[in-house]
Write a protein that holds these residues in place. Sequence first.
Motif, PDB file in Angstrom:
ATOM      1  N   PRO A  37      53.746  29.943 123.693  1.00 44.32           N
ATOM      2  CA  PRO A  37      54.433  29.435 122.498  1.00 44.32           C
ATOM      3  C   PRO A  37      55.677  30.242 122.155  1.00 44.32           C
ATOM      4  CG  PRO A  37      52.402  30.581 121.898  1.00 44.32           C
ATOM      5  CD  PRO A  37      52.406  30.453 123.383  1.00 44.32           C
ATOM      6  N   PRO A  38      56.576  29.656 121.358  1.00 39.50           N
ATOM      7  CA  PRO A  38      57.776  30.395 120.950  1.00 39.50           C
ATOM      8  C   PRO A  38      57.397  31.640 120.152  1.00 39.50           C
ATOM      9  CG  PRO A  38      57.522  28.371 119.666  1.00 39.50           C
ATOM     10  CD  PRO A  38      56.526  28.308 120.772  1.00 39.50           C
ATOM     11  N   GLY A  39      58.175  32.699 120.333  1.00 40.63           N
ATOM     12  CA  GLY A  39      57.878  33.944 119.638  1.00 40.63           C
ATOM     13  C   GLY A  39      56.952  34.861 120.398  1.00 40.63           C
ATOM     14  N   SER A  40      56.588  34.480 121.623  1.00 44.16           N
ATOM     15  CA  SER A  40      55.626  35.288 122.392  1.00 44.16           C
ATOM     16  C   SER A  40      56.181  36.664 122.740  1.00 44.16           C
ATOM     17  CB  SER A  40      55.218  34.550 123.667  1.00 44.16           C
ATOM     18  OG  SER A  40      54.438  33.408 123.360  1.00 44.16           O
ATOM     19  N   GLY A  41      57.504  36.783 122.910  1.00 42.46           N
ATOM     20  CA  GLY A  41      58.087  38.080 123.219  1.00 42.46           C
ATOM     21  C   GLY A  41      57.853  39.084 122.106  1.00 42.46           C
ATOM     22  N   ALA A  42      58.102  38.665 120.854  1.00 41.07           N
ATOM     23  CA  ALA A  42      57.869  39.545 119.708  1.00 41.07           C
ATOM     24  C   ALA A  42      56.380  39.857 119.556  1.00 41.07           C
ATOM     25  CB  ALA A  42      58.419  38.896 118.440  1.00 41.07           C
ATOM     26  N   TRP A  43      55.542  38.898 119.839  1.00 38.36           N
ATOM     27  CA  TRP A  43      54.082  39.101 119.787  1.00 38.36           C
ATOM     28  C   TRP A  43      53.660  40.181 120.778  1.00 38.36           C
ATOM     29  CZ3 TRP A  43      49.586  37.293 117.369  1.00 38.36           C
ATOM     30  CH2 TRP A  43      48.390  37.391 118.092  1.00 38.36           C
ATOM     31  N   ARG A  44      54.140  40.084 122.004  1.00 48.92           N
ATOM     32  CA  ARG A  44      53.766  41.073 123.022  1.00 48.92           C
ATOM     33  C   ARG A  44      54.253  42.477 122.659  1.00 48.92           C
ATOM     34  NH1 ARG A  44      55.979  37.001 126.521  1.00 48.92           N
ATOM     35  NH2 ARG A  44      54.355  35.724 127.513  1.00 48.92           N
ATOM     36  N   ALA A  45      55.374  42.547 121.956  1.00 48.13           N
ATOM     37  CA  ALA A  45      55.952  43.850 121.599  1.00 48.13           C
ATOM     38  C   ALA A  45      55.308  44.461 120.356  1.00 48.13           C
ATOM     39  CB  ALA A  45      57.457  43.692 121.375  1.00 48.13           C
ATOM     40  N   ASP A  46      54.458  43.711 119.684  1.00 48.74           N
ATOM     41  CA  ASP A  46      53.835  44.164 118.434  1.00 48.74           C
ATOM     42  C   ASP A  46      52.749  45.205 118.724  1.00 48.74           C
ATOM     43  OD1 ASP A  46      52.322  44.415 116.038  1.00 48.74           O
ATOM     44  OD2 ASP A  46      52.901  42.395 115.429  1.00 48.74           O
ATOM     45  N   THR A  47      52.899  46.405 118.150  1.00 48.33           N
ATOM     46  CA  THR A  47      51.907  47.484 118.340  1.00 48.33           C
ATOM     47  C   THR A  47      51.265  47.870 117.020  1.00 48.33           C
ATOM     48  OG1 THR A  47      53.657  49.162 118.118  1.00 48.33           O
ATOM     49  CG2 THR A  47      53.119  48.397 120.355  1.00 48.33           C
ATOM     50  N   SER A  48      51.316  46.984 116.035  1.00 45.94           N
ATOM     51  CA  SER A  48      50.832  47.318 114.691  1.00 45.94           C
ATOM     52  C   SER A  48      49.346  47.623 114.644  1.00 45.94           C
ATOM     53  CB  SER A  48      51.155  46.174 113.729  1.00 45.94           C
ATOM     54  OG  SER A  48      50.496  44.977 114.128  1.00 45.94           O
ATOM     55  N   LEU A  49      48.589  47.109 115.591  1.00 43.74           N
ATOM     56  CA  LEU A  49      47.140  47.356 115.618  1.00 43.74           C
ATOM     57  C   LEU A  49      46.786  48.572 116.465  1.00 43.74           C
ATOM     58  CD1 LEU A  49      45.730  43.718 115.979  1.00 43.74           C
ATOM     59  CD2 LEU A  49      45.911  45.106 113.905  1.00 43.74           C
ATOM     60  N   GLY A  50      47.800  49.198 117.031  1.00 37.55           N
ATOM     61  CA  GLY A  50      47.538  50.358 117.885  1.00 37.55           C
ATOM     62  C   GLY A  50      47.015  49.993 119.262  1.00 37.55           C
ATOM     63  N   ARG A  51      47.156  48.756 119.625  1.00 32.55           N
ATOM     64  CA  ARG A  51      46.733  48.275 120.939  1.00 32.55           C
ATOM     65  C   ARG A  51      47.523  47.017 121.265  1.00 32.55           C
ATOM     66  NH1 ARG A  51      41.410  44.684 119.936  1.00 32.55           N
ATOM     67  NH2 ARG A  51      41.424  44.655 117.657  1.00 32.55           N
ATOM     68  N   ALA A  52      47.535  46.666 122.523  1.00 33.37           N
ATOM     69  CA  ALA A  52      48.275  45.475 122.933  1.00 33.37           C
ATOM     70  C   ALA A  52      47.590  44.215 122.418  1.00 33.37           C
ATOM     71  CB  ALA A  52      48.381  45.438 124.453  1.00 33.37           C
ATOM     72  N   LEU A  53      48.405  43.260 122.001  1.00 32.19           N
ATOM     73  CA  LEU A  53      47.875  41.950 121.639  1.00 32.19           C
ATOM     74  C   LEU A  53      47.685  41.126 122.909  1.00 32.19           C
ATOM     75  CD1 LEU A  53      50.123  41.124 118.536  1.00 32.19           C
ATOM     76  CD2 LEU A  53      47.957  42.372 118.625  1.00 32.19           C
ATOM     77  N   PRO A  54      46.730  40.213 122.925  1.00 30.90           N
ATOM     78  CA  PRO A  54      46.482  39.427 124.145  1.00 30.90           C
ATOM     79  C   PRO A  54      47.694  38.589 124.523  1.00 30.90           C
ATOM     80  CG  PRO A  54      45.286  38.502 122.276  1.00 30.90           C
ATOM     81  CD  PRO A  54      45.832  39.817 121.824  1.00 30.90           C
ATOM     82  N   ASP A  55      48.024  38.583 125.795  1.00 31.28           N
ATOM     83  CA  ASP A  55      49.183  37.845 126.293  1.00 31.28           C
ATOM     84  C   ASP A  55      48.908  36.348 126.187  1.00 31.28           C
ATOM     85  OD1 ASP A  55      51.235  36.674 127.729  1.00 31.28           O
ATOM     86  OD2 ASP A  55      51.247  38.199 129.292  1.00 31.28           O
ATOM     87  N   PRO A  56      49.695  35.605 125.413  1.00 34.85           N
ATOM     88  CA  PRO A  56      49.454  34.162 125.267  1.00 34.85           C
ATOM     89  C   PRO A  56      49.536  33.395 126.579  1.00 34.85           C
ATOM     90  CG  PRO A  56      50.982  34.947 123.589  1.00 34.85           C
ATOM     91  CD  PRO A  56      50.819  36.051 124.586  1.00 34.85           C
TER      92      PRO A  56
END
Length: 342
Positions: A37-56
Motif C-alpha cells: 500500500p501507499p506509504g509503505s516506505g515511511a512504515w518500514r522506516a518507523d522505529t517508534s516501537l523499538g523494533r521493525a514493523l512487518p513489511d507489508p
Amino acid sequence: MRRWKRTLTAAALAAALVTGTAGWAAGSGQLPVTGPPPGSGAWRADTSLGRALPDPARTAPDGIAAFFRTLTESQQRDLAHRHPSVVGNLDGAPVALRYEANATALRRDARFAHLAGRQVLAFDPRGRGQVAEVYGDLTRSRHVAVVVPGADIDAGTYDRATDPYGTPAGMGRELRAAAGDTAVIAWAGYTTPVGVGLDAATGGLAEAGAARLVRLTEGLAAVGAARPSVFCHSYGSVVCGLAAPRLEVGDLVVLGSPGMRADNVADLGTTARVWAAKDPSDWISKVPNVELLGLGHGTDPAAPEFGARPVPVAGARGHTGYFAPGTDSLRTFAAIARGEVR
C-alpha cells in the motif's frame, strides 16, 4: 465442426479488436495497481516501537495479525494515525482499526469524500482508486460474502444512483438486505478494464486482481472471520477463475460471466461449490466463449458442459439485474450466502 466455427468466430473477433480498436484500446489500457500500500516506505522506516514493523510486501496476513496482537490498543491506534494508508489496507490487521485508518485517509483525500462515514475496509487512492466496504459486522457474523465487480468500476464509480444493482455498493447492499445475518464486502479492490477493449478481452488485469483477492480472503481468515462465499460479476468472474485454486471459500458464484479461463469446474482447481447465473437478455451472451491467442475467456460457466450449479434468474434483466430485489437470482444468492443451499 461446431468448435471450429467458434474458433473462426473468435479469430474474427480478435481481428476486429486489434484492427478496429487498436488506437483507442492502447490509449485506454490500464496499468494494474500492485504491490504494497501507499506509504509503505515511511512504515518500514518507523522505529517508534523499538523494533521493525512487518513489511507489508513480504508478511502474510496471519503474520500481520500476530504482530498486532502484541500491541496495546494505544500502540495500534498510534500506528493507524501515523500510517493510515498502510494500516487501512493491511490484510490481517484488526477490522475496526482498518475502518479508523481509512476514515483518516479519506478525510485527507477530497476526491473520494463520498466514501466518508462508511465501514471502509480498504482504500487505495492510486490510479483510479480502489475501495472495499463492509455491510454488517464482519468479525461477528456467522456468514460472510464478497462481491467482486467487473469493468468500469473504481473508487469514483463504486456507487452510482443511475445503476443501483450494477455497482459493488449496490450489489453489496442488496445482498446484505436479502441475506440478513450475512456480512457483505463490496470489493472494488483491483484495477478493472475501462470499456470493451483489449483489457476486457485479455487476462492481464484479472491476474493482478486475483492476487489481491486471494490476499483479501487470507486476511479474513487471519482475523477470524467466517469463510466467505464469493460472488463474481462479469469480468470479475475472470478474476475469480484465476484466483480459484488459492481461494479458501465455500461457494464461488459467477453471474453475467464472459468465462473463467477454464474449460470446466474441474479446471478451476477448487473445492468450493461453483454456481453460475446468466439471463438470456444479458448482452454478455453475445460474446464468443472461446480463448484464442490470449483473447477471450473460455467456456461459458452457465453452459451445461462447464458443470456449474445453475442459479435461476427469473426477474433479472440485462447485464446488471441479477441483484435486483424480487429476482430469483438474488433470492438464491442470499440462500447460498447463508449456507442454506447444498
